[in-house]
Enzyme design. Structure first.
Site, PDB file in Angstrom:
ATOM      1  N   PRO A 286      31.635  18.115  -4.125  1.00 61.77           N
ATOM      2  CA  PRO A 286      31.977  18.925  -2.948  1.00 61.77           C
ATOM      3  C   PRO A 286      33.220  19.789  -3.137  1.00 61.77           C
ATOM      4  O   PRO A 286      33.429  20.743  -2.379  1.00 61.77           O
ATOM      5  CB  PRO A 286      32.215  17.874  -1.850  1.00 61.77           C
TER       6      PRO A 286
ATOM      7  N   ASP B 264      21.127  20.063 -12.968  1.00 60.17           N
ATOM      8  CA  ASP B 264      20.161  20.900 -13.680  1.00 60.17           C
ATOM      9  C   ASP B 264      20.072  22.288 -13.043  1.00 60.17           C
ATOM     10  O   ASP B 264      19.904  23.294 -13.750  1.00 60.17           O
ATOM     11  CB  ASP B 264      18.788  20.235 -13.679  1.00 60.17           C
TER      12      ASP B 264
ATOM     13  N   ARG C  91       0.839  -1.195   0.000  1.00 64.08           N
ATOM     14  CA  ARG C  91       0.000   0.000   0.000  1.00 64.08           C
ATOM     15  C   ARG C  91       0.881   1.255   0.000  1.00 64.08           C
ATOM     16  O   ARG C  91       1.857   1.345   0.736  1.00 64.08           O
ATOM     17  CB  ARG C  91      -0.931   0.009   1.209  1.00 64.08           C
TER      18      ARG C  91
ATOM     19  N   ALA D   2      20.773  22.997  -4.191  1.00 66.04           N
ATOM     20  CA  ALA D   2      19.879  21.908  -4.609  1.00 66.04           C
ATOM     21  C   ALA D   2      20.089  20.635  -3.799  1.00 66.04           C
ATOM     22  O   ALA D   2      19.127  19.912  -3.523  1.00 66.04           O
ATOM     23  CB  ALA D   2      20.069  21.629  -6.092  1.00 66.04           C
TER      24      ALA D   2
ATOM     25  N   ILE E  91      13.584  20.349 -18.902  1.00 65.85           N
ATOM     26  CA  ILE E  91      12.496  20.901 -18.093  1.00 65.85           C
ATOM     27  C   ILE E  91      13.023  21.361 -16.739  1.00 65.85           C
ATOM     28  O   ILE E  91      12.663  22.443 -16.245  1.00 65.85           O
ATOM     29  CB  ILE E  91      11.376  19.863 -17.933  1.00 65.85           C
TER      30      ILE E  91
ATOM     31  N   SER F 191      18.929  12.927 -21.681  1.00 66.96           N
ATOM     32  CA  SER F 191      19.313  11.762 -22.477  1.00 66.96           C
ATOM     33  C   SER F 191      18.587  11.773 -23.812  1.00 66.96           C
ATOM     34  O   SER F 191      17.566  12.440 -23.975  1.00 66.96           O
ATOM     35  CB  SER F 191      18.993  10.475 -21.709  1.00 66.96           C
TER      36      SER F 191
ATOM     37  N   GLY G 294      15.838  16.573 -18.075  1.00 69.24           N
ATOM     38  CA  GLY G 294      16.936  17.544 -18.026  1.00 69.24           C
ATOM     39  C   GLY G 294      16.549  18.947 -18.417  1.00 69.24           C
ATOM     40  O   GLY G 294      16.698  19.900 -17.644  1.00 69.24           O
TER      41      GLY G 294
END
Length: 290
Positions: free
Chosen positions: A203, A232, A2, A262, A15, A113, A13
């Site tokens: 990093p 992105d 469930r 991000a 978008i 892609s 990518g």
């Protein structure tokens, strides 16, 4: 098994680059292949986010990917569908529409892609078709198409971005230091692969090489929630900075800052403007001497 109520979001990518640009206060148009009920849903999702789209008829149902997160462990399982297969005639139609919609003063981002059936060198074909009359082109692709781009000069390509793993795969050996990444990127510029090459070192920040030299920008040490969407967000912030007339160094700083912001967010989220503005001063630029 469930499940909770599903959440739907527009992705892919190109978008996601448009979403990042909107989040940071800019405007772009997302060129999207639309087909079937999934294509209609995608149009609605883009409209809900305030993203202008240029629709292109796909040769089948727009693909839908599924991400499932386990509440008990936090593990995420991502199911990536292939989407419809594109024939040679479909690729020609797409290229024709791209030629019709672009203009010399614009910026075009090739991201994500290739669809099944598209030739490995399709990105190179797009770049070559637009190099004389088209816009400034930034490319962020992976896999065999990226290898194809790096194998020969691309006179119409302005910026090529890749991450550390991709650069090491192309180079054929580890690039353990910033200097090694800078030399790799510089050599790609010298061979005509792209006017500018960016290597994102996670990093350790990002490296940019161009005809005028190499620069590095640091990334802040922040808690990592998800690395999905960081690339992105980088491309969106970098492209927006260039569209606003900022130089390459500042655009690199903006891109790295957006990627840093991000990674602190859940997988379906990109950077947030408030975080971008807070982190920007800490992402410091420096020259790299080779």
């Amino acid at each position: 098994m469930r499940c909770a109520t599903p959440e739907f979001s527009a992705g892919g990518g190109g978008i996601n680059v448009s979403r990042a640009i909107r989040i940071l206060g800019g405007h772009s148009r997302a060129f999207v292949a639309l087909g079937g009920n999934a294509g209609q849903r995608l149009q609605t999702l883009l409209a809900d986010e305030g993203i202008a789209e240029i629709g292109h008829s796909a040769p089948g149902e727009t693909r839908t990917n599924v991400a499932v997160t386990c509440d008990q462990t936090g593990e995420q399982f991502r199911f990536v569908m292939p989407g419809p297969t594109w024939a040679a005639a479909d690729c020609v139609k797409l290229l024709t529409q791209l030629n019709a919609m672009t203009r010399p003063a614009g910026l075009l981002v090739l991201s994500g892609s290739l669809a099944p059936g598209m030739p490995t060198d399709f990105a190179r074909t797009v770049i070559a078709a637009l190099k004389d009359t088209g816009p400034s082109i930034l490319c962020d692709i992976s896999g065999h198409p990226l290898h194809d781009l790096c194998a020969a000069p691309n006179p119409g390509l302005d910026v090529l971005r890749m991450d550390l793993d991709e650069s090491e795969e192309i180079f054929g050996a580890p690039l353990s230091t910033r200097t090694y990444s800078a030399r790799f990127a510089r050599d790609l510029v010298a061979s005509g692969v792209s006017k500018t090459v960016i290597v994102a070192r996670g990093p350790d920040g990002s490296i940019l090489a161009s005809e005028t030299g190499c620069i590095h920008v640091t990334a802040l040490d922040v808690p990592i929630n998800s690395k999905v969407g960081a690339g992105d967000s980088f491309v969106g912030a970098f492209t927006l900075a260039r569209a606003r007339g900022l130089n390459l160094a500042t655009a690199l700083q903006h891109g790295t800052t957006a990627a840093t912001a991000a990674v602190t967010k859940p997988a379906t989220e990109l950077c947030r403007k408030v975080d971008f503005e807070r982190y920007l001063p800490g992402c410091v630029l420096s020259d790299i001497t080779l």
